[in-house]
Scaffold this motif. Structure first.
Motif, PDB file in Angstrom:
ATOM      1  N   ARG A 268       1.155  -1.533  -0.286  1.00  0.00           N
ATOM      2  CA  ARG A 268       0.264  -0.101   0.014  1.00  0.00           C
ATOM      3  C   ARG A 268       0.838   1.274  -0.236  1.00  0.00           C
ATOM      4  O   ARG A 268       0.514   2.528  -0.275  1.00  0.00           O
ATOM      5  N   VAL A 269       2.200   1.428   0.774  1.00  0.00           N
ATOM      6  CA  VAL A 269       2.936   2.224   0.632  1.00  0.00           C
ATOM      7  C   VAL A 269       3.940   2.314  -0.532  1.00  0.00           C
ATOM      8  O   VAL A 269       3.774   3.571  -0.930  1.00  0.00           O
ATOM      9  N   SER A 270       4.433   1.802  -0.831  1.00  0.00           N
ATOM     10  CA  SER A 270       5.172   1.165  -2.394  1.00  0.00           C
ATOM     11  C   SER A 270       5.284  -0.003  -2.661  1.00  0.00           C
ATOM     12  O   SER A 270       5.728  -1.406  -1.521  1.00  0.00           O
TER      13      SER A 270
ATOM     14  N   LYS B 135      -0.561   5.949   1.687  1.00  0.00           N
ATOM     15  CA  LYS B 135      -0.105   4.903   2.611  1.00  0.00           C
ATOM     16  C   LYS B 135      -1.620   5.101   3.675  1.00  0.00           C
ATOM     17  O   LYS B 135      -1.928   4.238   3.679  1.00  0.00           O
TER      18      LYS B 135
END
Ligand code: PLP
Length: 391
Positions: A54-56, A238
């Motif tokens: 989800r973040v990267s 995020k």
């Protein structure tokens, strides 16, 4: 590879290479679809830069670097759809803020603003941004975002990005806070129009359209011009999680490699269709910025390096429009635009149905209008199809 220094290579070279290098492990020339939600860590706090997708995610990173380079932005962040990108844009705001929006933007945009975001104490107002002075008059001390779209759907009206950006800059300097100008540049793609070079702060695209280009996936992007945008949009990805999946990122990366050649062919076909329709006795009017008869043809020439693929024309009545639609054989009748196949839509019953007849009449969208998103087929086949459908 540095998205902050576009211009080192030409557009097509950057479209094919930026953000992407051969896979160090295997030599694969394409960035793999990293179908992984999580990443192995060596010890507490030690990893290879990725923790949770989800973040990267590496496929997403490649696409985001690539799109930042094409727009000349400092960062890009991709979302699950164009509307998810616009949702992320307004997540920057807080209760008490005011947003000034163009009155002639994609229908889903005011629906999101009025039906959902306004519940959180954010105020929205709408002006015709084809006259930049309307923006000056409508700005308020608490205006934090000006959102415009150019060219507009379906009438292909143009707003002067430089003029609106200058008005926003003066207002920002006179005030105390942030004021961003965001431009929905979906209809042109970065190949024909780069709003950041003209003073905009944020560029938004529905990548569903020309960037992906094959009508096989949805997506949206926000390209920012400052570290503040980079931090804000990464934080929204995020926290809110409306990110583009690795598979869809791969599709856009693949689509973008051919963006330049596709846009050239899209435009050649758009111009051919517009000229054909302008001469046809059954066609009342044609809306295409490449025609010298377009009221903002000169502005379009200055602001864009091409006129794009979308052509709207008026058949005069609902019955006539429907007759034409039923007879089309090569062109596909349906919503959306920007795909390799020619798509024809009926704005009054499709994209602009929710406005109601009165509002449609007020902004000039007639029941007999049809919008063509010219694909990259052979122009002769498109003209023949339109000719038999109109006759
Ligand atoms: C399609 C479109 C959107 C919305 O994008 P989705 O990917 O359908 O969510 C926004 N703006 C413009 C100009 C569009 O054409």
């Amino acid at each position: 590879m540095n998205p902050a220094t576009p211009g080192r290579h030409g557009f097509s070279t950057r479209a094919i290479h930026d953000g992407q290098s051969a896979d160090p492990l295997t030599g694969a020339v394409n960035v793999p679809i990293y179908a992984s939600s999580t990443y192995a860590q060596e010890e507490i706090g030690r990893h290879k830069g990725y923790e949770y997708s989800r973040v990267s995610n590496p496929t997403r990173t490649a696409l985001e670097l690539n799109l930042a380079s094409l727009e000349g932005g400092s960062s890009a962040h991709v979302f699950a759809s164009g509307m998810a990108a616009i949702s992320a844009l307004v997540t920057m705001l807080r209760s008490g803020d005011h947003v000034l929006c163009g009155s002639n933007v994609y229908g889903g945009t005011p629906r999101l603003f009025n039906e959902i975001v306004s519940r959180y104490g954010i105020d929205f107002s709408y002006v015709d941004t084809t006259n930049a002075e309307n923006v000056r008059r409508a700005l308020r001390p608490n205006t934090r975002l000006v959102h415009i779209e150019t060219p507009t759907n379906p009438l292909m009206q143009i707003s002067d990005i430089r003029a609106v950006a200058e008005i926003c800059r003066e207002h920002r300097n006179a005030g105390d806070g942030i004021l961003d100008l965001s431009v929905d540049s979906t209809f042109m793609s970065p190949y024909f129009q780069r709003p950041l070079e003209q003073g905009a702060d944020i560029v938004m695209h529905s990548t569903t359209k020309f960037l992906n280009g094959h009508s096989d996936g949805l997506g949206g992007v926000l390209v920012g011009s400052t570290p503040r945008h980079r931090e804000t949009f990464a934080f929204v990805q995020k926290c809110a999680g409306g990110i583009l999946s690795p598979f869809e990122c791969f599709l856009v990366l693949r689509g973008v490699k051919t963006l330049a050649v596709r846009m050239k062919q899209h435009e050649a076909n758009g111009a051919a269709v517009a000229e054909f329709l302008a001469k046809h006795p059954k066609v009342r009017s044609v809306f295409y910025p490449g025609l010298p008869s377009h009221p903002q043809h000169e502005l379009a020439r200055r602001q864009m390096s091409g006129f794009g693929a979308v052509v709207t024309f008026d058949t005069g009545s609902l019955e006539e429009a429907n007759r034409v639609l039923r007879r089309l054989r090569v062109c596909t009748v349906g919503e959306s635009l920007g795909g390799v196949e020619t798509l024809v839509s009926h704005p009054a019953s499709m994209t602009h149905a929710a406005l109601g007849a009165e509002e449609r009449a007020r902004i000039g969208i007639g029941d007999g209008m049809l919008r063509i998103s010219t694909g990259i087929e052979d122009a002769g086949d498109l003209l023949a199809d339109l000719e038999q459908a109109l006759d």
